[in-house]
Write a protein that holds these residues in place. Structure first.
Motif, short mmCIF file in Angstrom:
data_model
loop_
_atom_site.label_atom_id
_atom_site.label_comp_id
_atom_site.label_asym_id
_atom_site.label_seq_id
_atom_site.Cartn_x
_atom_site.Cartn_y
_atom_site.Cartn_z
N THR A 1 29.08 -2.09 -36.06
CA THR A 1 29.93 -1.26 -36.50
C THR A 1 28.70 -1.42 -38.36
O THR A 1 28.25 0.13 -38.56
CB THR A 1 30.65 -0.94 -37.05
OG1 THR A 1 31.45 -2.20 -37.70
CG2 THR A 1 32.07 -0.46 -35.65
N PHE B 1 35.31 -1.24 -39.30
CA PHE B 1 35.17 0.03 -40.66
C PHE B 1 34.94 0.07 -42.46
O PHE B 1 34.29 0.94 -42.83
CB PHE B 1 36.55 1.10 -40.65
CG PHE B 1 35.78 1.86 -38.72
CD1 PHE B 1 34.47 2.05 -38.30
CD2 PHE B 1 36.94 1.05 -37.65
CE1 PHE B 1 34.98 2.41 -36.93
CE2 PHE B 1 36.46 1.74 -36.97
CZ PHE B 1 35.21 2.78 -36.41
N LEU C 1 28.73 6.18 -33.26
CA LEU C 1 29.90 5.08 -32.52
C LEU C 1 30.68 5.17 -31.74
O LEU C 1 30.90 5.34 -30.60
CB LEU C 1 30.68 4.32 -34.57
CG LEU C 1 29.76 3.54 -35.36
CD1 LEU C 1 30.42 3.92 -36.83
CD2 LEU C 1 29.53 2.53 -34.62
#
Length: 272
Positions: free
Chosen positions: A31, A118, A55
């Motif tokens: 990520t 995240f 994503l």
């Protein structure tokens, strides 16, 4: 309540798993890498929602189901084979406490790599050439946690229904293959067949478009893409195909509740 004790212990056991630690590290790296390298051309800006859409269509719907299934496939059958399940049920815990406690504990555990995964991308997006929408970012994290919880519920329900670790392993692998790589691939020959045959047979009460929409909804990752896409585009329940969005939400919660209930029904009949 006894299910709370099971959920707490299960969460503590799950977060110490080397599988979870390794997959969390992989998720963080991927990520962060996408957030760093996928940048707009010089002199231009992009929204953090654009990166989340990328994503969502690739990494999240591929890796989150895998992490959830690996984390939860042996939640009950593993203890059943070692004999610790009999000890657990000798305490004031019902079989329903075990099933739903496991779902809650492993769902909290899957939220850990999602939140951690995240954080670094958020920093990269906040300081880069992006307009960072904190509200959408947090909302997307919650939706991703819901997707992880859905696959945890599916895996725990399957784990409650089977008798051996081998079946649970094969089931987890099969579920992942069906829902992630094979679901979309199976639609291509169906599309070719419909084109060659001139449409759906008369006995099917759906048009071709409605049939493909139903196929998309039945897959939890497909329903997640519908909901998350509408959310990131600011159209959730306020634009686009609202009926489809409502159906996708209902399908996600159906997958969240039905597999544990079916697993519990089978588990209640099992002779340990």
């Amino acid at each position: 309540m006894s299910w709370e004790a099971i959920a707490r212990k299960d969460f503590e056991d799950a977060v110490r798993s080397w599988w979870l630690i390794g997959l969390t590290a992989l998720f963080v790296l991927l990520t962060s890498g996408i957030a760093y390298f996928v940048r707009p051309p010089a002199g231009q800006t992009a929204s953090s929602n654009d990166i989340l859409n990328i994503l969502s269509g690739t990494l999240v719907t591929t890796l989150i189901p895998l992490i959830a299934l690996i984390m939860a496939y042996s939640a009950i059958v593993g203890e059943r084979e070692t004999g610790s399940l009999k000890l657990l049920l000798s305490l004031p815990h019902s079989r329903a406490d075990v099933v739903f406690g496991k779902v809650l504990g492993r769902s909290a555990a899957i939220a850990t790599p999602i939140v951690v995964g995240f954080i670094l991308p958020a920093l990269a997006l906040a300081i880069g050439p992006f307009t960072f929408d904190a509200g959408s970012y947090i909302g997307y994290i919650l939706l991703t946690a819901l997707l992880g919880t859905v696959f945890v519920a599916i895996a725990v329900g399957f784990s409650a229904a089977v008798r051996s670790q081998q079946l649970a392993t094969a089931g987890a692998m099969g579920l992942y293959l069906v829902f992630v790589p094979l679901w979309g691939a199976a639609q291509f020959p169906l599309q070719i067949y419909l084109q060659l045959s001139g449409g759906v047979p008369g006995w099917v009460p759906l048009t071709g478009q409605q049939l493909f929409r139903m196929i998309r909804l039945l897959n939890p990752t497909g329903s997640f893409k519908i909901v998350s896409g509408a959310f990131l585009n600011g159209e959730l329940f306020s634009g686009g195909d609202v009926t489809l969005q409502v159906a996708a939400i209902a399908m996600l919660f159906g997958w969240l509740s039905l597999p544990p209930l079916l697993g519990l029904w089978r588990f209640e009949q099992a002779d340990l």
